[in-house]
Design a protein around this motif. Structure first.
Motif, short mmCIF file in Angstrom:
data_model
loop_
_atom_site.label_atom_id
_atom_site.label_comp_id
_atom_site.label_asym_id
_atom_site.label_seq_id
_atom_site.Cartn_x
_atom_site.Cartn_y
_atom_site.Cartn_z
N ASP A 149 15.98 39.39 35.56
CA ASP A 149 17.07 38.63 34.94
C ASP A 149 17.07 38.82 33.42
OD1 ASP A 149 17.76 37.63 37.43
OD2 ASP A 149 16.50 35.86 37.20
N ASP A 150 15.90 39.10 32.87
CA ASP A 150 15.72 39.17 31.42
C ASP A 150 14.77 40.34 31.15
OD1 ASP A 150 15.57 37.41 28.69
OD2 ASP A 150 13.62 38.27 29.15
N PHE A 151 15.13 41.21 30.22
CA PHE A 151 14.33 42.41 29.98
C PHE A 151 14.58 42.91 28.56
CE2 PHE A 151 18.25 43.19 32.23
CZ PHE A 151 18.90 44.12 31.43
N SER A 152 13.75 43.86 28.12
CA SER A 152 13.83 44.38 26.75
C SER A 152 14.45 45.77 26.74
CB SER A 152 12.43 44.44 26.14
OG SER A 152 11.86 43.16 26.05
N VAL A 153 15.20 46.06 25.66
CA VAL A 153 15.82 47.37 25.48
C VAL A 153 15.72 47.74 24.00
CG1 VAL A 153 17.94 48.73 25.66
CG2 VAL A 153 17.45 46.99 27.39
N PRO A 154 15.32 48.99 23.67
CA PRO A 154 15.34 49.43 22.27
C PRO A 154 16.77 49.59 21.75
CG PRO A 154 13.88 50.80 23.60
CD PRO A 154 14.70 49.98 24.55
N VAL A 155 16.97 49.22 20.50
CA VAL A 155 18.28 49.32 19.85
C VAL A 155 18.09 50.02 18.51
CG1 VAL A 155 20.27 48.04 18.95
CG2 VAL A 155 19.02 47.17 20.95
N SER A 156 18.97 50.97 18.21
CA SER A 156 18.91 51.65 16.92
C SER A 156 20.30 52.17 16.58
CB SER A 156 17.91 52.82 16.98
OG SER A 156 17.89 53.52 15.75
N ARG A 157 21.06 51.37 15.82
CA ARG A 157 22.43 51.78 15.49
C ARG A 157 22.93 51.00 14.27
NH1 ARG A 157 24.92 47.48 18.14
NH2 ARG A 157 23.95 46.87 20.12
N TRP A 158 23.89 51.63 13.60
CA TRP A 158 24.52 51.06 12.42
C TRP A 158 25.90 50.47 12.72
CZ3 TRP A 158 22.27 50.42 7.72
CH2 TRP A 158 21.09 51.13 7.46
N SER A 159 26.28 50.47 13.98
CA SER A 159 27.63 50.00 14.34
C SER A 159 27.58 49.36 15.72
CB SER A 159 28.63 51.17 14.31
OG SER A 159 28.22 52.20 15.18
N GLU A 160 28.68 48.73 16.10
CA GLU A 160 28.73 48.06 17.40
C GLU A 160 30.14 48.05 17.96
OE1 GLU A 160 27.63 43.96 16.91
OE2 GLU A 160 29.40 43.47 15.71
N MET A 161 30.23 47.90 19.27
CA MET A 161 31.47 47.60 19.96
C MET A 161 31.37 46.15 20.42
SD MET A 161 32.48 50.69 19.55
CE MET A 161 33.95 51.19 20.46
N ARG A 162 32.50 45.45 20.52
CA ARG A 162 32.46 44.01 20.78
C ARG A 162 33.11 43.66 22.12
NH1 ARG A 162 34.01 42.12 14.58
NH2 ARG A 162 32.04 42.90 13.64
N ARG A 163 32.51 42.64 22.76
CA ARG A 163 32.98 42.21 24.07
C ARG A 163 34.45 41.80 24.04
NH1 ARG A 163 31.84 38.89 28.90
NH2 ARG A 163 29.61 39.35 28.94
N GLU A 164 34.87 41.13 22.97
CA GLU A 164 36.25 40.64 22.93
C GLU A 164 37.26 41.78 22.86
OE1 GLU A 164 34.49 39.83 18.71
OE2 GLU A 164 33.82 39.74 20.82
#
Length: 324
Positions: free
Chosen positions: A185-200
């Protein structure tokens, strides 16, 4: 079953040392089975590391996987020796007439640029369109995922005030999804970025489902059935030391970079990091390969002619080939 990669690819020695089954090209010819054909459009700066990371995950499947390395036709890689590119990579223009069961588009170090200013943007758009007729299922990663949802759905990319960098807790929002079979249900993921896309910004009529999300890091994984694609905005494929390598590289270049979030023990960069995402990386790629196997056409040349990529039909065995 093992993964089939070129005999001299540098990733081979690493994978064999880790116990991953790697098939020699001569032995693959003798096996009485059609392998799953997976293409990898590798846009990452360190291509050898990325090849190894993804081959490791693809090679853990019980199915035989044949990996084809692909590059942009006219783009010259600056961080990988030219003899490596010449020896192991195919221009996309040279493989565009072929069919693939799966195709992976990686991230790229261009996320601060508008998409249209990326030198190979026009060719990448043609590749995305080509996947709709020549590829059964796609897996787009980080900037590759951002580029895909921008191309297909017009989603906007937002620059962040500082790099989203580290290991973040994520939630499993779709436990019944075949792609998240076996996920916690809950887990870890590496993240490495200068930008994002948004759910909305996910279009209501796009048919896309949010499969993974983080309260801190935002969107992580979208399922896009209309385009037979998974869009992964983070780096679940990363090695244990990938974030560490980025961190110390940026420090050496005097770039402003935060200590990776929740990565080093006690936030102490002198301590070796612990990998808390490896098992889920193997699960995700294994589930993706399994879904391709269950739904890909019996004859590979029929890819692109499917009425529905998710049509209900019994599981099929890939066609055997005549033994030598």
């Amino acid at each position: 079953m093992p993964i089939k990669i070129p005999d001299n690819l540098p990733a081979r020695a690493t994978l064999e040392a880790e116990g991953v089954m790697v098939l020699r090209e001569a032995d693959a010819v003798r096996q009485d089975i059609r392998p799953m054909r997976i293409g990898l459009l590798n846009l990452m700066p360190n291509k050898v590391k990325t090849e190894t990371q993804l081959a490791r995950l693809l090679g853990s499947s019980p199915l035989q996987v044949e990996l084809t390395l692909v590059k942009m036709t006219n783009h010259v890689a600056r961080n990988t020796p030219s003899d490596h590119i010449i020896s192991f990579y195919h221009d996309w223009e040279d493989v565009r007439s072929e069919k693939f069961d799966g195709f992976i588009v990686t991230g790229a170090p261009v996320e601060t640029l508008p998409f249209e200013q990326v030198t190979y943007w026009d060719e990448l758009r043609r590749i995305f369109d080509w996947t709709q007729t020549n590829v059964h299922c796609c897996f787009n990663i980080c900037w590759g995922a951002q580029a895909a949802v921008h191309h297909f759905h017009g989603m906007t990319k937002y620059l962040l005030p500082q790099k989203m960098f580290g290991v973040y807790r994520h939630r499993n929002l779709a436990p019944a999804s075949p792609y998240l079979r076996g996920f916690s249900d809950d887990f870890s993921v590496p993240v490495s970025r200068w930008s994002e896309m948004r759910r909305e910004d996910v279009p209501a009529d796009s048919g896309m489902d949010v499969l993974m999300e983080s309260e801190e890091a935002g969107l992580c994984l979208l399922n896009d059935p209309a385009h037979r694609s998974l869009h992964m905005f983070n780096h679940i494929e990363y090695d244990s030391h990938s974030l560490s390598d980025e961190y110390f590289r940026d420090l050496a270049s005097d770039k402003p970079v935060p200590t990776p979030h929740d990565y080093f023990p006690d936030d102490n960069p002198s301590q070796p990091p612990l990998n808390r995402w490896r098992s889920h990386a193997h699960l995700l790629f294994g589930n993706w390969i399994n879904e391709i196997y269950q739904t890909t056409p019996f004859v590979i040349d029929e890819i692109g002619n499917e009425v529905s990529a998710r049509a209900e039909r019994p599981a099929i065995a890939l066609p055997r080939k005549r033994s030598a």
